[in-house]
Design a protein around this motif. Structure first.
Motif, PDB file in Angstrom:
ATOM      1  N   MET A   1       3.075  56.917  46.634  1.00  9.51           N
ATOM      2  CA  MET A   1       4.137  56.301  45.860  1.00  9.51           C
ATOM      3  C   MET A   1       3.513  55.277  44.922  1.00  9.51           C
ATOM      4  O   MET A   1       2.684  54.480  45.316  1.00  9.51           O
ATOM      5  CB  MET A   1       5.147  55.655  46.799  1.00  9.51           C
ATOM      6  CG  MET A   1       6.280  55.016  46.070  1.00  9.51           C
ATOM      7  SD  MET A   1       7.714  54.591  47.104  1.00  9.51           S
ATOM      8  CE  MET A   1       7.016  53.586  48.353  1.00  9.51           C
ATOM      9  N   ASN A   2       3.941  55.312  43.692  1.00  8.81           N
ATOM     10  CA  ASN A   2       3.418  54.417  42.675  1.00  8.81           C
ATOM     11  C   ASN A   2       4.287  53.159  42.620  1.00  8.81           C
ATOM     12  O   ASN A   2       5.488  53.234  42.392  1.00  8.81           O
ATOM     13  CB  ASN A   2       3.414  55.143  41.331  1.00  8.81           C
ATOM     14  CG  ASN A   2       2.531  54.462  40.329  1.00  8.81           C
ATOM     15  OD1 ASN A   2       2.220  53.280  40.461  1.00  8.81           O
ATOM     16  ND2 ASN A   2       2.120  55.203  39.325  1.00  8.81           N
ATOM     17  N   GLU A   3       3.703  52.003  42.809  1.00 12.44           N
ATOM     18  CA  GLU A   3       4.451  50.752  42.928  1.00 12.44           C
ATOM     19  C   GLU A   3       5.188  50.367  41.651  1.00 12.44           C
ATOM     20  O   GLU A   3       6.242  49.762  41.699  1.00 12.44           O
ATOM     21  CB  GLU A   3       3.512  49.619  43.332  1.00 12.44           C
ATOM     22  CG  GLU A   3       2.945  49.760  44.714  1.00 12.44           C
ATOM     23  CD  GLU A   3       4.014  49.701  45.786  1.00 12.44           C
ATOM     24  OE1 GLU A   3       4.991  48.953  45.623  1.00 12.44           O
ATOM     25  OE2 GLU A   3       3.874  50.424  46.782  1.00 12.44           O
ATOM     26  N   ARG A   4       4.666  50.698  40.494  1.00 12.37           N
ATOM     27  CA  ARG A   4       5.293  50.240  39.253  1.00 12.37           C
ATOM     28  C   ARG A   4       6.544  51.024  38.884  1.00 12.37           C
ATOM     29  O   ARG A   4       7.301  50.604  38.027  1.00 12.37           O
ATOM     30  CB  ARG A   4       4.297  50.271  38.111  1.00 12.37           C
ATOM     31  CG  ARG A   4       3.789  51.643  37.822  1.00 12.37           C
ATOM     32  CD  ARG A   4       2.721  51.652  36.792  1.00 12.37           C
ATOM     33  NE  ARG A   4       2.350  53.048  36.619  1.00 12.37           N
ATOM     34  CZ  ARG A   4       1.727  53.510  35.602  1.00 12.37           C
ATOM     35  NH1 ARG A   4       1.370  52.715  34.638  1.00 12.37           N
ATOM     36  NH2 ARG A   4       1.436  54.778  35.527  1.00 12.37           N
ATOM     37  N   ASP A   6       8.933  51.927  41.173  1.00 12.82           N
ATOM     38  CA  ASP A   6       9.987  51.724  42.169  1.00 12.82           C
ATOM     39  C   ASP A   6      11.252  51.129  41.567  1.00 12.82           C
ATOM     40  O   ASP A   6      12.351  51.600  41.843  1.00 12.82           O
ATOM     41  CB  ASP A   6       9.500  50.815  43.292  1.00 12.82           C
ATOM     42  CG  ASP A   6       8.464  51.478  44.165  1.00 12.82           C
ATOM     43  OD1 ASP A   6       8.267  52.699  44.008  1.00 12.82           O
ATOM     44  OD2 ASP A   6       7.860  50.779  44.987  1.00 12.82           O
ATOM     45  N   ALA A   7      11.122  50.113  40.744  1.00 13.04           N
ATOM     46  CA  ALA A   7      12.309  49.464  40.157  1.00 13.04           C
ATOM     47  C   ALA A   7      13.044  50.423  39.226  1.00 13.04           C
ATOM     48  O   ALA A   7      14.278  50.438  39.210  1.00 13.04           O
ATOM     49  CB  ALA A   7      11.896  48.213  39.405  1.00 13.04           C
ATOM     50  N   TYR A   8      12.312  51.220  38.475  1.00 12.23           N
ATOM     51  CA  TYR A   8      12.957  52.182  37.576  1.00 12.23           C
ATOM     52  C   TYR A   8      13.699  53.263  38.361  1.00 12.23           C
ATOM     53  O   TYR A   8      14.788  53.684  37.972  1.00 12.23           O
ATOM     54  CB  TYR A   8      11.934  52.821  36.649  1.00 12.23           C
ATOM     55  CG  TYR A   8      11.286  51.846  35.713  1.00 12.23           C
ATOM     56  CD1 TYR A   8      12.044  51.172  34.758  1.00 12.23           C
ATOM     57  CD2 TYR A   8       9.930  51.584  35.792  1.00 12.23           C
ATOM     58  CE1 TYR A   8      11.456  50.265  33.907  1.00 12.23           C
ATOM     59  CE2 TYR A   8       9.331  50.683  34.936  1.00 12.23           C
ATOM     60  CZ  TYR A   8      10.095  50.027  33.994  1.00 12.23           C
ATOM     61  OH  TYR A   8       9.515  49.127  33.153  1.00 12.23           O
ATOM     62  N   ALA A   9      13.117  53.721  39.452  1.00 12.28           N
ATOM     63  CA  ALA A   9      13.767  54.743  40.268  1.00 12.28           C
ATOM     64  C   ALA A   9      15.073  54.222  40.864  1.00 12.28           C
ATOM     65  O   ALA A   9      16.087  54.910  40.847  1.00 12.28           O
ATOM     66  CB  ALA A   9      12.819  55.206  41.372  1.00 12.28           C
ATOM     67  N   TYR A  52      14.268  60.078  43.317  1.00 14.96           N
ATOM     68  CA  TYR A  52      13.241  60.384  44.300  1.00 14.96           C
ATOM     69  C   TYR A  52      12.049  61.096  43.659  1.00 14.96           C
ATOM     70  O   TYR A  52      10.915  60.909  44.101  1.00 14.96           O
ATOM     71  CB  TYR A  52      13.822  61.201  45.442  1.00 14.96           C
ATOM     72  CG  TYR A  52      14.718  60.353  46.307  1.00 14.96           C
ATOM     73  CD1 TYR A  52      14.182  59.442  47.199  1.00 14.96           C
ATOM     74  CD2 TYR A  52      16.098  60.437  46.197  1.00 14.96           C
ATOM     75  CE1 TYR A  52      14.992  58.637  47.970  1.00 14.96           C
ATOM     76  CE2 TYR A  52      16.923  59.633  46.959  1.00 14.96           C
ATOM     77  CZ  TYR A  52      16.367  58.739  47.845  1.00 14.96           C
ATOM     78  OH  TYR A  52      17.175  57.938  48.595  1.00 14.96           O
ATOM     79  N   ALA A  53      12.297  61.900  42.645  1.00 15.01           N
ATOM     80  CA  ALA A  53      11.177  62.523  41.932  1.00 15.01           C
ATOM     81  C   ALA A  53      10.307  61.461  41.276  1.00 15.01           C
ATOM     82  O   ALA A  53       9.083  61.603  41.208  1.00 15.01           O
ATOM     83  CB  ALA A  53      11.700  63.506  40.882  1.00 15.01           C
ATOM     84  N   MET A  54      10.925  60.370  40.822  1.00 14.19           N
ATOM     85  CA  MET A  54      10.137  59.294  40.245  1.00 14.19           C
ATOM     86  C   MET A  54       9.373  58.541  41.334  1.00 14.19           C
ATOM     87  O   MET A  54       8.233  58.124  41.112  1.00 14.19           O
ATOM     88  CB  MET A  54      11.025  58.330  39.464  1.00 14.19           C
ATOM     89  CG  MET A  54      10.232  57.264  38.745  1.00 14.19           C
ATOM     90  SD  MET A  54      11.247  56.212  37.751  1.00 14.19           S
ATOM     91  CE  MET A  54      11.294  57.163  36.251  1.00 14.19           C
ATOM     92  N   PHE A  55       9.975  58.372  42.509  1.00 17.44           N
ATOM     93  CA  PHE A  55       9.262  57.742  43.617  1.00 17.44           C
ATOM     94  C   PHE A  55       7.974  58.490  43.938  1.00 17.44           C
ATOM     95  O   PHE A  55       6.943  57.885  44.198  1.00 17.44           O
ATOM     96  CB  PHE A  55      10.117  57.719  44.886  1.00 17.44           C
ATOM     97  CG  PHE A  55      11.011  56.529  45.014  1.00 17.44           C
ATOM     98  CD1 PHE A  55      10.554  55.249  44.772  1.00 17.44           C
ATOM     99  CD2 PHE A  55      12.323  56.692  45.398  1.00 17.44           C
ATOM    100  CE1 PHE A  55      11.380  54.162  44.906  1.00 17.44           C
ATOM    101  CE2 PHE A  55      13.158  55.615  45.537  1.00 17.44           C
ATOM    102  CZ  PHE A  55      12.689  54.340  45.283  1.00 17.44           C
ATOM    103  N   PHE A  56       8.041  59.811  43.939  1.00 20.91           N
ATOM    104  CA  PHE A  56       6.890  60.628  44.290  1.00 20.91           C
ATOM    105  C   PHE A  56       6.002  60.965  43.099  1.00 20.91           C
ATOM    106  O   PHE A  56       5.054  61.727  43.236  1.00 20.91           O
ATOM    107  CB  PHE A  56       7.348  61.910  44.983  1.00 20.91           C
ATOM    108  CG  PHE A  56       8.027  61.658  46.290  1.00 20.91           C
ATOM    109  CD1 PHE A  56       7.379  60.964  47.295  1.00 20.91           C
ATOM    110  CD2 PHE A  56       9.309  62.096  46.505  1.00 20.91           C
ATOM    111  CE1 PHE A  56       8.009  60.720  48.507  1.00 20.91           C
ATOM    112  CE2 PHE A  56       9.950  61.857  47.707  1.00 20.91           C
ATOM    113  CZ  PHE A  56       9.296  61.166  48.711  1.00 20.91           C
TER     114      PHE A  56
END
Length: 82
Positions: A1-4, A6-9, A52-56
């Motif tokens: 998971m990419n930390e940057r 998370d807020a956008y997702a 969730y696609a953005m989370f992954f």
């Protein structure tokens, strides 16, 4: 998971799924348009999955789900309008 991302997702899940498409579903229920409600529900589901696609970090899947969500929301709006 990419930390940057998370807020956008989270913003995508909340904004599209709850506020915008939720209002479209409410309008479809109020007017009695079953097809419009189903399109709005599909749009909300696609937008929810896009978060969730953005989370992954699946960029292509994210874009495909956002386009699908927009197309279904437009279809629901057209059905309500006519």
């Amino acid at each position: 998971m990419n930390e940057r991302y998370d807020a956008y997702a989270v913003a995508i899940i909340v904004t599209f799924g709850a506020i915008i498409i939720g209002g479209l579903m409410a309008a479809a229920i109020a007017s009695g348009e079953r097809d419009s409600f189903m399109f709005a529900l599909g749009a909300a589901t696609a937008a929810w999955a896009a978060g969730y696609a953005m989370f992954f970090d699946w960029a292509r899947t994210f874009m495909a789900l956002i386009v699908l969500s927009m197309a279904m929301a437009i279809a629901a709006t057209i059905i309500l309008a006519f």
